[in-house]
Scaffold this active site. Structure first.
Site, PDB file in Angstrom:
ATOM      1  N   SER A 271       0.842  -1.199   0.000  1.00  0.00           N
ATOM      2  CA  SER A 271       0.000   0.000   0.000  1.00  0.00           C
ATOM      3  C   SER A 271       0.878   1.251   0.000  1.00  0.00           C
ATOM      4  O   SER A 271       2.079   1.178   0.243  1.00  0.00           O
ATOM      5  CB  SER A 271      -0.895   0.018   1.242  1.00  0.00           C
ATOM      6  OG  SER A 271      -1.618  -1.170   1.319  1.00  0.00           O
TER       7      SER A 271
HETATM    8  C1  LIG Z   1      -2.744  -5.239   0.048  1.00  0.00           C
HETATM    9  S1  LIG Z   1      -1.987  -6.780   0.351  1.00  0.00           S
HETATM   10  C2  LIG Z   1      -1.364  -6.579   1.994  1.00  0.00           C
HETATM   11  C3  LIG Z   1      -0.263  -5.579   2.147  1.00  0.00           C
HETATM   12  C4  LIG Z   1       0.619  -5.873   3.349  1.00  0.00           C
HETATM   13  N1  LIG Z   1      -0.009  -5.587   4.612  1.00  0.00           N
HETATM   14  C5  LIG Z   1       1.971  -5.221   3.247  1.00  0.00           C
HETATM   15  O1  LIG Z   1       2.465  -4.629   4.229  1.00  0.00           O
HETATM   16  O2  LIG Z   1       2.599  -5.358   2.173  1.00  0.00           O
HETATM   17  C6  LIG Z   1      -3.371  -7.873   0.684  1.00  0.00           C
HETATM   18  C7  LIG Z   1      -2.939  -9.280   1.023  1.00  0.00           C
HETATM   19  O3  LIG Z   1      -4.059  -9.956   1.611  1.00  0.00           O
HETATM   20  C8  LIG Z   1      -3.918 -11.313   1.271  1.00  0.00           C
HETATM   21  N2  LIG Z   1      -5.191 -12.009   1.533  1.00  0.00           N
HETATM   22  C9  LIG Z   1      -6.321 -12.044   0.761  1.00  0.00           C
HETATM   23  N3  LIG Z   1      -7.263 -12.819   1.352  1.00  0.00           N
HETATM   24  C10 LIG Z   1      -6.724 -13.265   2.518  1.00  0.00           C
HETATM   25  C11 LIG Z   1      -7.212 -14.099   3.552  1.00  0.00           C
HETATM   26  N4  LIG Z   1      -8.418 -14.639   3.498  1.00  0.00           N
HETATM   27  N5  LIG Z   1      -6.397 -14.350   4.600  1.00  0.00           N
HETATM   28  C12 LIG Z   1      -5.141 -13.822   4.657  1.00  0.00           C
HETATM   29  N6  LIG Z   1      -4.632 -13.036   3.693  1.00  0.00           N
HETATM   30  C13 LIG Z   1      -5.406 -12.753   2.636  1.00  0.00           C
HETATM   31  C14 LIG Z   1      -3.509 -11.272  -0.184  1.00  0.00           C
HETATM   32  O4  LIG Z   1      -2.938 -12.499  -0.602  1.00  0.00           O
HETATM   33  C15 LIG Z   1      -2.519 -10.116  -0.180  1.00  0.00           C
HETATM   34  O5  LIG Z   1      -1.213 -10.549  -0.013  1.00  0.00           O
END
Ligand SMILES: C[S@@+](CC[C@H](N)C(=O)[O-])C[C@H]1O[C@@H](n2cnc3c(N)ncnc32)[C@H](O)[C@@H]1O
Length: 370
Positions: A86
């Site tokens: 982000s």
């Molecule tokens: C915007 S990214 C997160 C950014 C992260 N916090 C960072 O510091 O880079 C969203 C993440 O949520 C994960 N995601 C999606 N559904 C999920 C779930 N049900 N449980 C855990 N992670 C999930 C995706 O694979 C993705 O890597």
């Protein structure tokens, strides 16, 4: 691309963490930063353009790090962005809103690159931080980056919707993927008085608003929306788009009304609270826009087009019986007659019956306000 100091922390308490943990250390060699001028995610390869790569890593832009759940290879764009880093400004705003202090236990849902987990671990201590990621490859890459940065928070591979029960109770849950409903498992894993900070939205639009829910001990939670954000949805919360049967009856009408549809305008987020079982997309033309509306059960769609070339007014083409454009106009009228309240005047209540968005007070549910 505009360049600003990354992680210019919104809260001085986080400044040391941002200074010690640069975003660049968590980014892959090939990545797709958002170009504000071109409104597109274009690949940057560290080997080919080290200076451009560094500039992007330090810019206040989101950076896609995975397409199509990892099925996409190569430096072209995939169909759907499925993991990203982000913008530093948003990461800082979320950490400030989380209101976490050393001594608190935090669960992050959506590890992604691991950068946010690293910031949390730096300030709160690595033993206080658990982060859960559904994609094993993404989690493994994040774990390696965290180790290189000298930080070892607990990284769990799994469905974050279930929480991580054996790490709780948590004082805070911070969610970095968009929710269409709040998993009730979390309510049992946060101690009473603790909170959940999450992007929450409806199927209507790919925009969410951050909500900060205070968890009560009785399995309920409640709190205000803070700001409109743009997150990729939690995997199980993606909107499934219907196919439409051929031969739907078509109706064309002309109107002048044109509800706001801008990327960060509050209305498309709020409209989703009123126009149910529908989704909305905006197509940009060189001389105007089309607002598309889809009935999620496949009963019909509407395309409202406003272009300079075809003169003033809006041409509305409806396929099927559902009057989606009228429903959107009614939602717009509702918002205007309420005095165009900003997102910060809305909130959300969660209990065993469902999730209820409200305006100003929990006893004023959105669907009951006129
Ligand atoms: C915007 S990214 C997160 C950014 C992260 N916090 C960072 O510091 O880079 C969203 C993440 O949520 C994960 N995601 C999606 N559904 C999920 C779930 N049900 N449980 C855990 N992670 C999930 C995706 O694979 C993705 O890597």
């Amino acid at each position: 691309m505009t360049t600003r100091t990354p992680g210019a922390a919104a809260d001085p308490a986080w400044a040391a963490a941002f200074a010690a943990v640069p975003r660049a250390a968590f980014l892959p060699r090939v990545m797709w930063p958002y170009d504000e001028e071109r409104e597109a995610f274009d690949a940057l390869d560290l080997a080919r353009d080290p200076e451009g790569w560094r500039r992007a890593a330090e810019a206040d832009v989101p950076i896609v790090t995975q397409w199509d759940d990892g099925a996409h290879a190569g430096s072209g764009r995939g169909a759907h962005a499925t993991s990203s880093a982000s913008t530093p400004r948003l990461v800082a705003a979320m950490l400030a809103a989380l209101d976490a202090e050393p001594g608190m236990r935090v669960l992050e849902v959506g590890t992604g690159t691991g950068w946010n987990a690293a910031l949390l671990a730096h300030r709160l201590g690595e033993r206080s931080v658990t982060t859960v990621e559904i994609d094993p490859g993404v989690a493994a890459t994040a774990r390696r980056a965290l180790r290189r940065a000298g930080l070892r928070p607990r990284v769990v591979v799994g469905d974050g919707a279930l929480g991580v029960p054996d790490g709780g109770p948590y004082d805070r849950i911070i969610v970095t993927c968009g929710l269409r409903r709040v998993p009730r498992e979390w309510l049992a894993q946060v101690r009473p008085g603790g909170s959940i900070l999450a992007p929450w939205g409806t199927a209507f639009r790919g925009r969410d608003a951050l909500v900060r829910l205070t968890v009560r001990g009785d399995g309920t939670a409640e709190g205000p929306f803070l700001q409109v954000v743009n997150f990729m949805p939690m995997r199980a919360h993606r909107t499934a788009h219907p196919t439409f049967p051929p031969g739907l009856p078509l109706t064309d009408t002309r109107t002048g009304a044109w509800p706001p549809h801008g990327m960060w305008h509050p209305f498309p987020f709020l409209a989703g609270m009123r126009v149910e079982r529908a989704s909305h997309a905006v197509q940009r033309h060189d001389d105007g826009h089309t607002q598309w509306l889809y009935d999620l059960s496949g009963a019909g769609w509407t395309a409202a087009v406003r272009r300079e070339r075809t003169g003033p007014g809006v041409v509305v083409r409806r396929a099927g019986e559902r009057p989606l454009w009228d429903e959107l106009l009614a939602a717009w009228e509702w918002w205007r007659s309420a005095g165009e309240p900003p997102v910060g005047r809305f909130g959300l209540s969660v209990d065993d019956k469902g999730e209820t968005p409200w305006l100003d007070r929990p006893d004023r549910p959105v669907d009951a306000t006129v």
